[in-house]
Write a protein that holds these residues in place. Structure first.
Motif, mmCIF file in Angstrom:
data_model
loop_
_atom_site.group_PDB
_atom_site.id
_atom_site.type_symbol
_atom_site.label_atom_id
_atom_site.label_comp_id
_atom_site.label_asym_id
_atom_site.label_seq_id
_atom_site.Cartn_x
_atom_site.Cartn_y
_atom_site.Cartn_z
ATOM 1 N N THR A 40 11.915 -2.476 -13.941
ATOM 2 C CA THR A 40 12.796 -2.098 -12.820
ATOM 3 C C THR A 40 13.607 -0.821 -13.063
ATOM 4 O OG1 THR A 40 12.956 -4.374 -12.140
ATOM 5 C CG2 THR A 40 14.700 -2.949 -11.348
ATOM 6 N N PRO A 41 14.262 -0.663 -14.228
ATOM 7 C CA PRO A 41 15.074 0.554 -14.405
ATOM 8 C C PRO A 41 14.236 1.824 -14.250
ATOM 9 C CG PRO A 41 15.471 -1.038 -16.166
ATOM 10 C CD PRO A 41 14.332 -1.552 -15.376
ATOM 11 N N LEU A 42 12.933 1.734 -14.550
ATOM 12 C CA LEU A 42 12.081 2.921 -14.469
ATOM 13 C C LEU A 42 11.544 3.151 -13.066
ATOM 14 C CD1 LEU A 42 9.987 2.417 -17.750
ATOM 15 C CD2 LEU A 42 12.044 3.802 -17.396
ATOM 16 N N ILE A 43 11.267 2.050 -12.353
ATOM 17 C CA ILE A 43 10.569 2.256 -11.075
ATOM 18 C C ILE A 43 11.428 2.037 -9.833
ATOM 19 C CG2 ILE A 43 8.204 1.884 -11.900
ATOM 20 C CD1 ILE A 43 8.356 -0.985 -11.169
ATOM 21 N N ALA A 44 12.602 1.404 -10.004
ATOM 22 C CA ALA A 44 13.421 1.176 -8.796
ATOM 23 C C ALA A 44 14.097 2.483 -8.382
ATOM 24 C CB ALA A 44 14.475 0.114 -9.085
ATOM 25 N N PRO A 45 13.887 2.963 -7.133
ATOM 26 C CA PRO A 45 14.469 4.243 -6.717
ATOM 27 C C PRO A 45 15.986 4.170 -6.510
ATOM 28 C CG PRO A 45 13.122 3.300 -4.954
ATOM 29 C CD PRO A 45 12.981 2.401 -6.115
ATOM 30 N N HIS A 46 16.517 2.965 -6.255
ATOM 31 C CA HIS A 46 17.952 2.823 -5.984
ATOM 32 C C HIS A 46 18.519 1.665 -6.787
ATOM 33 C CE1 HIS A 46 17.501 5.539 -2.525
ATOM 34 N NE2 HIS A 46 16.367 4.889 -2.288
ATOM 35 N N GLY A 47 19.825 1.638 -6.925
ATOM 36 C CA GLY A 47 20.506 0.488 -7.519
ATOM 37 C C GLY A 47 20.443 -0.661 -6.533
ATOM 38 N N PRO A 48 20.632 -1.902 -7.005
ATOM 39 C CA PRO A 48 20.488 -3.053 -6.095
ATOM 40 C C PRO A 48 21.555 -3.092 -5.012
ATOM 41 C CG PRO A 48 21.342 -3.749 -8.233
ATOM 42 C CD PRO A 48 20.955 -2.317 -8.374
ATOM 43 N N ASN A 49 22.719 -2.464 -5.298
ATOM 44 C CA ASN A 49 23.802 -2.543 -4.309
ATOM 45 C C ASN A 49 24.141 -1.174 -3.698
ATOM 46 O OD1 ASN A 49 24.219 -5.374 -4.610
ATOM 47 N ND2 ASN A 49 25.088 -4.922 -6.629
ATOM 48 N N ASP A 50 23.296 -0.177 -3.986
ATOM 49 C CA ASP A 50 23.538 1.151 -3.398
ATOM 50 C C ASP A 50 23.295 1.077 -1.883
ATOM 51 O OD1 ASP A 50 23.819 1.858 -5.977
ATOM 52 O OD2 ASP A 50 21.969 3.041 -6.134
ATOM 53 N N ALA A 51 24.352 1.320 -1.131
ATOM 54 C CA ALA A 51 24.209 1.218 0.324
ATOM 55 C C ALA A 51 24.289 2.594 0.972
ATOM 56 C CB ALA A 51 25.296 0.314 0.888
ATOM 57 N N ASP A 52 23.451 2.793 1.968
ATOM 58 C CA ASP A 52 23.458 4.025 2.729
ATOM 59 C C ASP A 52 23.448 3.618 4.204
ATOM 60 O OD1 ASP A 52 22.887 6.301 4.108
ATOM 61 O OD2 ASP A 52 21.282 6.994 2.758
ATOM 62 N N LEU A 53 24.570 3.876 4.864
ATOM 63 C CA LEU A 53 24.703 3.364 6.231
ATOM 64 C C LEU A 53 23.629 3.906 7.175
ATOM 65 C CD1 LEU A 53 28.568 3.230 6.776
ATOM 66 C CD2 LEU A 53 26.957 1.350 6.406
ATOM 67 N N SER A 54 23.061 5.093 6.797
ATOM 68 C CA SER A 54 22.007 5.638 7.670
ATOM 69 C C SER A 54 20.684 4.871 7.512
ATOM 70 C CB SER A 54 21.780 7.117 7.345
ATOM 71 O OG SER A 54 21.280 7.230 6.031
ATOM 72 N N MET A 55 20.656 4.013 6.493
ATOM 73 C CA MET A 55 19.412 3.260 6.239
ATOM 74 C C MET A 55 19.505 1.799 6.682
ATOM 75 S SD MET A 55 17.033 5.047 5.163
ATOM 76 C CE MET A 55 17.107 6.821 5.114
ATOM 77 N N VAL A 56 20.544 1.440 7.411
ATOM 78 C CA VAL A 56 20.678 0.051 7.893
ATOM 79 C C VAL A 56 19.445 -0.314 8.734
ATOM 80 C CG1 VAL A 56 22.001 -1.467 9.433
ATOM 81 C CG2 VAL A 56 23.201 0.034 7.825
ATOM 82 N N ASN A 57 18.817 -1.381 8.302
ATOM 83 C CA ASN A 57 17.604 -1.896 8.962
ATOM 84 C C ASN A 57 16.520 -0.819 9.128
ATOM 85 O OD1 ASN A 57 18.765 -4.388 9.108
ATOM 86 N ND2 ASN A 57 19.557 -4.094 11.197
#
Ligand SMILES: Nc1ncnc2c1ncn2[C@@H]1O[C@H](COP(=O)(O)OP(=O)(O)OP(=O)(O)O)[C@@H](O)[C@H]1O
Length: 584
Positions: A40-57
């Motif tokens: 996961t640390p190598l392949i996950a593009p974001h942290g598990p709790n990184d939120a970006d409001l423009s990406m909601v749903n």
């Protein structure tokens, strides 16, 4: 040993497990999923709790958000990867705690004295009464919402299941002779538990571990779904809960974690089943036939028969499940032939398979025995595969049996005479009065001085030699065509041995019956047998006329056994008949 059995005995357990397609597929799937989780640390593009409001749903396939965004604009793909690790850690903690607590409790409770057992029973019964998931929720203030602490507590709740499995297995093996022997040889309790007892419980523990890992993951996900515990921790349950809320807006959010959770838990359960099949030997499925005898191979009912032979055993194989569940063949490719009125000595050292061969002919192998192949034809009729009723009708009438331990074959609660009359009437349907007359006449014929008194006696009132005469009288009462005598003189003192052999020889001549005499003693064979078959490690190594074998034994093992006659107490004082025949 056949090549197949040989191979199955040598095959290490892990190889047998991965040869099972169900196990191989589930292990492969789980390994792939957890490996991806570890990366996961190598392949996950974001942290598990990184939120970006423009990406909601955000929909599936959005740039940088492979599986889209969730209701808070977090990357679903990254959260899935992190959730795999949460599941793996939950399974690891829950299963490890359950195993440590359950196995230790089971070993201690099963092995030590009654007081210890009461304490462990009481403790684990108490644990079982605790209200599972509800308790985990109630304990949230104590565990601080940390799923690892929750899984630690859950391990204790899983432990009673393991405790019961281990305790029952330990109770089953702790009085085995090899455990006694280990105790007598000075091994300490810890060594005995570790070496002799733990090896027995290893298989069931591995199987239970697979199931427990599945339930730990399911419970952790369930709690997270309910919103119990830290919201910071990515987990399948939290993702399913979020997806559930968005079910009508973005159904795929619900799909991904449910799918992955389903694949992981189903794989663990299927892996547990596959392990049970492989380690506990529930394969191959054997067909139960005969008097508790199971045949896995088709018997050769149409094979060639020797019209002059009363008993023809061809290519007989008998196996027992070994400790690891794999069949262990104890009789292999045995061929024997016995003509009417002939006396065949089946000779060999202890454990060579003589009794198993005799028992398969009588149809009384223990239920765990499996006939792996071959044929036993008696009087032109195939015995392997006969149903219980037909086999029971043959036993005691056409085929009779004399055991090694006469006393243990007489019921102490009944008079000797009534037991013999009952047996004779069961075999011949003779009227009671005639049966009694025949039994008394036979007791007389078998050298019992006061037959009426012995008839009325209880087993404890007669000697071992008399008991063997009683059983011989009972065995020949129905005038059998074949008498199987398993070490009939071993339990008797030397003078009585000679008398019993004389009696057997005389009765065999008078009644013209064939005798299969099982013995480890070449002296006994020399005294009475026309033909000899020598068994070693489950196979016949030499077979021929008694004169030939005594005159010119071909096999090294036969020569060794013959040599040992000189070391044993002579059964008779005059030279054995077969030896005399050779000499003259
Ligand atoms: N119930 C059983 N479960 C597993 N193995 C068994 C069972 N009964 C017998 N065996 C094995 O089968 C093999 C042959 O046993 P068998 O009783 O035929 O030997 P034997 O030559 O008659 O020896 P003995 O004279 O000591 O009885 C032995 O290795 C024994 O351990």
């Amino acid at each position: 040993m056949t090549a197949g059995a040989d191979a199955s005995q040598r095959t290490p357990t892990w190889k047998k497990v991965i040869r099972d397609p169900q196990a191989a597929i589930t292990i492969g799937l789980l390994a792939a999923i957890f490996l991806i989780g570890a990366l996961t640390p190598l392949i996950a593009p974001h942290g598990p709790n990184d939120a970006d409001l423009s990406m909601v749903n955000a929909p599936v396939g959005t740039s940088g958000y492979l599986l889209g965004g969730d209701e808070s604009g977090r990357d679903i793909f990254s959260r899935l990867l992190h959730s795999i690790n949460t599941a793996a850690i939950s399974a690891l903690i829950g299963t490890t705690v359950a195993l440590i607590v359950g196995v230790t409790g089971g070993l201690v409770g099963g092995y030590f004295n009654r007081a210890t057992q009461s304490i462990t029973e009481w403790t684990f019964a108490l644990l079982m009464t605790l209200p599972g998931v509800l308790l985990l929720i109630i304990l949230m203030p104590v565990t601080g919402g940390d799923y690892r602490a929750t899984m630690f507590v859950f391990g204790f709740l899983l432990a009673p299941g393991i405790y019961r499995i281990v305790r029952n297995l330990v109770l089953g093996v702790k009085n085995e002779l090899y455990v006694d022997a280990a105790r007598v040889s000075g091994l300490g309790n810890v060594r005995i538990l570790g070496r002799h007892v733990l090896s027995i419980v290893r298989g069931p523990i591995i199987i239970a571990a697979a199931f427990m890992a599945g339930s730990a993951i399911a419970v952790q996900s369930g709690l997270a779904f309910l919103g119990v515990g830290s919201t910071e921790i990515p987990s399948f349950g939290a993702m399913i809960s979020s997806g559930f809320r968005n079910l009508y807006v973005a159904p795929a959010q619900f799909l991904w974690p449910s799918l992955l959770l389903g694949v992981i838990t189903a794989s663990l359960v299927l892996l547990g089943n596959a392990l049970r099949d492989t380690l506990e030997g529930s394969k191959p499925k054997a067909k139960k036939v005969g008097a508790g005898q199971r045949v896995v191979a088709d018997v050769e009912r149409d094979g060639p028969t020797d019209p002059d032979a009363l008993l023809v055993i061809r290519d007989l194989g008998i196996a027992y499940p070994g400790v690891d569940g794999a069949p262990n063949e104890v009789v292999r490719g045995v061929n024997l032939s016995l003509a009417p009125g002939d006396v065949l000595g089946l000779v060999g050292e202890s454990g060579s398979g003589k009794t198993q061969t005799a028992f398969s002919t009588l149809g009384v192998l223990p239920s765990e025995a499996v006939i792996t192949g071959g044929s036993i034809r008696f009087d032109g009729r195939e015995l392997l595969g006969l149903d219980d009723t037909s086999m029971a009708a043959l036993r005691g009438s056409a085929i009779a049996y004399i055991p090694q331990e006469p006393m243990s074959n007489l019921d102490p609660s009944f008079r000797v005479g009534s037991q013999l009359v009952e047996g004779l009437r069961a075999a011949t349907s003779m009227p009671r009065k005639d049966a009694k007359a025949r039994v008394i006449a036979l007791l007389d014929r078998c050298g019992i001085v006061d037959p009426q008194r012995t008839f009325d006696a209880y087993p404890h009132e007669i000697s071992g030699g008399m008991a063997q005469r009683v059983l011989i009288a009972g065995a020949v009462a129905s005038r059998p065509k074949l008498l199987i005598a398993d070490e009939p003189t071993t339990a008797l003192d030397v003078t009585v041995q000679a008398e019993i052999l004389d009696l057997l020889r005389d009765l065999q001549h008078e009644l013209g019956m064939a005798v299969l005499l099982v013995t480890h003693n070449f002296g006994v064979v020399a005294d009475i047998c026309d033909r000899i078959a020598v068994m070693k490690e489950g196979e016949i190594v030499e077979n021929g006329a008694a004169e030939e074998i005594f005159g010119a034994p071909r096999h090294e093992y036969t020569r060794m056994l013959l040599g040992s006659i000189l070391d044993e107490d002579a059964v008779r004082t005059d030279p054995p008949a077969a030896v005399k025949g050779v000499a003259s």
